[in-house]
Structure formats: C-alpha cells, structure tokens
Design a protein around this motif. Structure first.
Motif, PDB file in Angstrom:
ATOM      1  N   CYS A 222       0.808  -1.225   0.000  1.00  0.00           N
ATOM      2  CA  CYS A 222       0.000   0.000   0.000  1.00  0.00           C
ATOM      3  C   CYS A 222       0.844   1.279   0.000  1.00  0.00           C
ATOM      4  O   CYS A 222       0.289   2.383  -0.080  1.00  0.00           O
ATOM      5  CB  CYS A 222      -0.928   0.015   1.210  1.00  0.00           C
ATOM      6  SG  CYS A 222      -2.200  -1.276   1.167  1.00  0.00           S
ATOM      7  N   TYR A 329     -17.090  -1.080  10.388  1.00  0.00           N
ATOM      8  CA  TYR A 329     -16.176  -0.737   9.292  1.00  0.00           C
ATOM      9  C   TYR A 329     -16.651   0.526   8.578  1.00  0.00           C
ATOM     10  O   TYR A 329     -15.861   1.451   8.335  1.00  0.00           O
ATOM     11  CB  TYR A 329     -16.083  -1.902   8.308  1.00  0.00           C
ATOM     12  CG  TYR A 329     -15.038  -1.713   7.232  1.00  0.00           C
ATOM     13  CD1 TYR A 329     -13.748  -2.207   7.387  1.00  0.00           C
ATOM     14  CD2 TYR A 329     -15.337  -1.017   6.054  1.00  0.00           C
ATOM     15  CE1 TYR A 329     -12.778  -2.020   6.398  1.00  0.00           C
ATOM     16  CE2 TYR A 329     -14.390  -0.823   5.067  1.00  0.00           C
ATOM     17  CZ  TYR A 329     -13.109  -1.331   5.245  1.00  0.00           C
ATOM     18  OH  TYR A 329     -12.150  -1.134   4.268  1.00  0.00           O
ATOM     19  N   ILE A 333     -13.662   2.985   9.583  1.00  0.00           N
ATOM     20  CA  ILE A 333     -12.497   2.764   8.727  1.00  0.00           C
ATOM     21  C   ILE A 333     -12.493   3.685   7.516  1.00  0.00           C
ATOM     22  O   ILE A 333     -13.365   3.596   6.649  1.00  0.00           O
ATOM     23  CB  ILE A 333     -12.416   1.295   8.259  1.00  0.00           C
ATOM     24  CG1 ILE A 333     -12.567   0.342   9.439  1.00  0.00           C
ATOM     25  CG2 ILE A 333     -11.115   1.046   7.509  1.00  0.00           C
ATOM     26  CD1 ILE A 333     -11.487   0.465  10.481  1.00  0.00           C
ATOM     27  N   LYS A 334     -11.483   4.545   7.451  1.00  0.00           N
ATOM     28  CA  LYS A 334     -11.358   5.478   6.334  1.00  0.00           C
ATOM     29  C   LYS A 334      -9.929   5.471   5.761  1.00  0.00           C
ATOM     30  O   LYS A 334      -9.750   5.621   4.553  1.00  0.00           O
ATOM     31  CB  LYS A 334     -11.689   6.908   6.792  1.00  0.00           C
ATOM     32  CG  LYS A 334     -13.067   7.092   7.414  1.00  0.00           C
ATOM     33  CD  LYS A 334     -14.188   6.907   6.420  1.00  0.00           C
ATOM     34  CE  LYS A 334     -15.536   7.264   7.033  1.00  0.00           C
ATOM     35  NZ  LYS A 334     -15.911   6.462   8.207  1.00  0.00           N
ATOM     36  N   THR A 336      -5.814   4.260   5.073  1.00  0.00           N
ATOM     37  CA  THR A 336      -5.117   3.066   4.578  1.00  0.00           C
ATOM     38  C   THR A 336      -4.586   2.196   5.705  1.00  0.00           C
ATOM     39  O   THR A 336      -4.761   0.969   5.682  1.00  0.00           O
ATOM     40  CB  THR A 336      -3.944   3.472   3.664  1.00  0.00           C
ATOM     41  OG1 THR A 336      -4.446   4.235   2.561  1.00  0.00           O
ATOM     42  CG2 THR A 336      -3.233   2.234   3.118  1.00  0.00           C
ATOM     43  N   SER A 338      -5.619   1.906   8.680  1.00  0.00           N
ATOM     44  CA  SER A 338      -6.741   1.262   9.368  1.00  0.00           C
ATOM     45  C   SER A 338      -7.227   0.041   8.597  1.00  0.00           C
ATOM     46  O   SER A 338      -7.504  -1.010   9.174  1.00  0.00           O
ATOM     47  CB  SER A 338      -7.901   2.242   9.548  1.00  0.00           C
ATOM     48  OG  SER A 338      -7.506   3.372  10.286  1.00  0.00           O
ATOM     49  N   ILE A 339      -7.309   0.179   7.277  1.00  0.00           N
ATOM     50  CA  ILE A 339      -7.735  -0.934   6.432  1.00  0.00           C
ATOM     51  C   ILE A 339      -6.748  -2.087   6.538  1.00  0.00           C
ATOM     52  O   ILE A 339      -7.140  -3.250   6.679  1.00  0.00           O
ATOM     53  CB  ILE A 339      -7.874  -0.478   4.961  1.00  0.00           C
ATOM     54  CG1 ILE A 339      -8.976   0.577   4.837  1.00  0.00           C
ATOM     55  CG2 ILE A 339      -8.157  -1.675   4.046  1.00  0.00           C
ATOM     56  CD1 ILE A 339      -9.052   1.229   3.469  1.00  0.00           C
ATOM     57  N   ILE A 343      -7.744  -5.747   8.117  1.00  0.00           N
ATOM     58  CA  ILE A 343      -7.624  -6.979   7.333  1.00  0.00           C
ATOM     59  C   ILE A 343      -6.694  -7.969   8.019  1.00  0.00           C
ATOM     60  O   ILE A 343      -7.004  -9.168   8.133  1.00  0.00           O
ATOM     61  CB  ILE A 343      -7.113  -6.671   5.908  1.00  0.00           C
ATOM     62  CG1 ILE A 343      -8.167  -5.884   5.125  1.00  0.00           C
ATOM     63  CG2 ILE A 343      -6.748  -7.959   5.168  1.00  0.00           C
ATOM     64  CD1 ILE A 343      -7.679  -5.380   3.782  1.00  0.00           C
ATOM     65  N   GLU A 373      -7.201   6.308  13.135  1.00  0.00           N
ATOM     66  CA  GLU A 373      -8.114   7.252  12.507  1.00  0.00           C
ATOM     67  C   GLU A 373      -8.057   8.638  13.168  1.00  0.00           C
ATOM     68  O   GLU A 373      -8.743   9.552  12.722  1.00  0.00           O
ATOM     69  CB  GLU A 373      -9.542   6.716  12.587  1.00  0.00           C
ATOM     70  CG  GLU A 373      -9.815   5.519  11.693  1.00  0.00           C
ATOM     71  CD  GLU A 373      -9.785   5.877  10.204  1.00  0.00           C
ATOM     72  OE1 GLU A 373     -10.090   7.040   9.862  1.00  0.00           O
ATOM     73  OE2 GLU A 373      -9.472   5.001   9.394  1.00  0.00           O
TER      74      GLU A 373
END
Length: 382
Positions: A222, A329, A333-334, A336, A338-339, A343, A373
């Motif tokens: 990422c 989510y 979750i906003k 990168t 956090s994503i 996951i 966040e």
C-alpha cells in the motif's frame, strides 16, 4: 454533539480505560506466575473485569442518548447474542463464562468509542505512549528471561521455545504486538519498530510470525513512496525472513514429532484441524442447534474465530457479528493504515481465534483502529 463535560462527569474515562489496560497487564502477569510456578493467587483480573463492566453499564445507562445516536449497532449486537444465549436454556458455568466473554466486547464498546467520538487526539497519543512503555519494559524482561532462562518470562510453560515477557498467553500476544507495530509505524518510531520485530521473533509464536508477515506485506504493497521494483525486493526479503523463522520454529522436537505423526497441517495449526474433525463427529441434533449453536456440548471453542462464533452462537450469532463488523467498518475505517490493520487482524483471528474472546485483544483492536483514525501525528510534545 454531546458536551464532553456531561459525559465525562461520571469519573474520568481516560483514567478508567488506561487503568483497566495497565492493571490487566499487571494482573495477567500475576496469573502467569500462578500457572507457571503453580502458586495460588487471588484472581485479581476477574474482579477488575467486573468493575470495568459495571462502570461500562452505568456509563451506558447515564448516556443513553449518546449511545443510541452513535453506536446503536453495538447495542443491537449485544441484545441479539444475549437472546441467543438465553434460548440455549443451558446456564452451566461453562456456557455462562463463554457468554460473558463474548458480551464483554459490546458492553464496554460505548466507553471505548467515546474518546474517538469527541475527537480526543491526546487520549490516543497516550495509547501510543502506553504501548511504547509496555514494549520497552517487555523487551527488558524478555532479555533477562532469554539470558537467564527465567521460566516466568517464557511463552509456554511446556518448555517449548519462546519468550513473551509479562504477557499471559500466546493467544493474546499476536494482538498486542500487532497493535504496537502498526502504531509505531504510524508514528515513524524506527527504534521501537526494531524492538517489536526482535521480540516478535523471540516470542516463538506462529500467530505472531503470521500477523507481522501479513501486516508488513500489506504496508509495503500500500506504500505510495516505493516503486514496484523496490516493493518486490522488500516483499521478497520479508517472505524469506518469515519462512526462515517459521521453519526454525517448526524444527523443534515437539513439531518434528507432530509432523511425523500427523503431518504439516497439524503442526502449522497446532492440531486445530484434528480438534475440529473430532468435534464435528460429536455434533448431533440433540447437542447442537444450527440457529443458536451448542446447547449441550462440553466443547465450545476451537480457537478459530469464525468457527468459534458459529459453534457457540450459531447462524444467528454469525449474522449478528457480520452486521456489527460491517457497521463498524463503515462507521470508522477510512484510512489506509486502518484498512491494513483491520484486514490483518481479521485474518489472524480466523487462524488463532481470541479476538472477541480475550478482553485485551478486543479492546486493543478497537483502540488501535481509533488511534489510526485520529490525528495523533500532529500532536507536538515538549
């Protein structure tokens, strides 16, 4: 918007949350000493959880408007799994204890969510400081345990290689290290990154190796600063490192014997595959209901999160957890990081369970996402 003074008037939420985390680490270590050295102690952690849950209940009752207008999906989830549990008509100690562990997450969630709701960046900066302080202390005791072979600082009481210091069990260690790693990465704390990787290797826990491997791979993939060739090179090095340390771990006598007798899959999953097949053979219509889960079985957990939820709460429980995670989510979750963390944690829980079972794991999961966040990187400290 709700006024902070009104909601925070019932004691200080920071003191309550941080107090619970710090005392949990301390009392967990006391439990660990009790287990490793066979010494009887008072179960301090049990009373700590009772106090924390009681406080959370009162917090909810005193601030119903805040809860219902912001995170009612957590309340719905709590109510549904409570009804599912009641429908079992099995209120043995085993089943009540299992229910309380699953309910803990949703009873305490409104309190954990509150600092994020009021955008208290300083609170989440303190999350970083607490994790940093704990990891530094843990590095010291792990070094002492490794040098002097102190049993109480080892990951396993069986004598298997591994050192996790103050941490009670191998079940929660991956979640603690995972939260620390992503927050240190966010804060660009290179020294702490080196320390967390070092103690991850020394933990001797497959779940830790897997979590760190997946996390670093996703962070590299990422990254917008690295070129494709650099990403490929770094990912290759990460894979080599992960494979090397995993193979070294599996080269221990205990795993060699397991591989020879049961195969590689059993060694990698620590016999969870065998336990799953064994349990499936015991399930009948008399001891299991597909809608609400187990009703008479004495085996209610396999340390595989999806399987565990279905086993204890059935299809209704699974659907409820999916609803909660989907709502959470979309609500939170906003970014990168956090994503990536979300996951990785979900993948980890699928392999080792415990995310919604061990209170510290679930609390750190939510606090870490809230931290990622929040704008803690903009805070300037003197």
């Amino acid at each position: 918007m709700f006024k902070g003074k009104k909601i925070a008037s019932f004691l200080n939420y920071q003191t309550t949350i941080f107090g619970f985390i710090i005392l949990s680490f301390l009392f967990d270590f006391i439990d660990k000493v009790e287990i490793f050295y066979k010494i009887d102690f008072i179960k301090f952690n049990r009373y700590l959880k009772i106090v924390f849950v009681s406080y959370s209940f009162i917090f909810i009752l005193c601030h119903k408007q805040y809860v219902l207008k912001t995170i009612k999906y957590a309340i719905y989830t709590f109510l549904i799994i409570s009804v599912v549990f009641l429908l079992k008509f099995n209120y043995s100690n085993l089943y009540v204890n299992e229910y309380l562990r699953y309910a803990f997450v949703f009873v305490t969630f409104p309190l954990i969510y509150y600092p994020y709701f009021i955008k208290d960046s300083e609170f989440f900066y303190r999350v970083y400081i607490i994790l940093k302080s704990f990891i530094i202390l843990n590095v010291i005791v792990i070094a002492l345990g490794f040098i002097f072979e102190i049993k109480g600082f080892q990951s396993y009481s069986s004598g298997r290689f591994g050192f996790n210091g103050f941490i009670l069990s191998q079940g929660v260690t991956p979640y603690i290290y995972l939260s620390a790693t992503i927050i240190f990465w966010l804060m660009k704390d290179k020294k702490m990154m080196v320390l967390i990787v070092l103690i991850s290797v020394l933990s001797g826990i497959k779940g830790v190796y897997f979590a760190e491997f997946v996390l670093f791979c996703l962070l590299i993939l990422c990254s917008k600063k690295l070129k494709k060739q650099s990403k490929a090179l770094i990912l290759g090095l990460i894979f080599i490192g992960f494979s090397f340390f995993t193979l070294v771990l599996l080269n221990q006598t205990i795993f060699k014997n397991l591989i020879d007798s049961k195969g590689w899959l059993s060694a990698i999953f620590s016999l969870r595959t065998e336990y799953t097949i064994e349990l499936l053979n015991k399930i009948t219509t008399e001891n299991f209901n597909v809608l609400i889960g187990v009703i008479k079985l004495d085996k209610v957990r396999l340390e595989l999160q999806v399987v565990d939820i279905f086993l204890f709460l059935g299809i209704l429980g699974m659907a409820t957890y999916i609803f909660f995670m989907y709502s959470f989510y979309n609500d939170i979750i906003k970014r990168t990081y956090s994503i990536v963390f979300f996951i990785t944690t979900i993948c980890l829980s699928g392999l080792i369970g415990n995310l919604f079972y061990i209170p510290m794991a679930s609390i750190l999961f939510f606090l870490t996402l809230f931290t990622l966040e929040s704008n803690i990187t903009t805070i300037v400290t003197k």
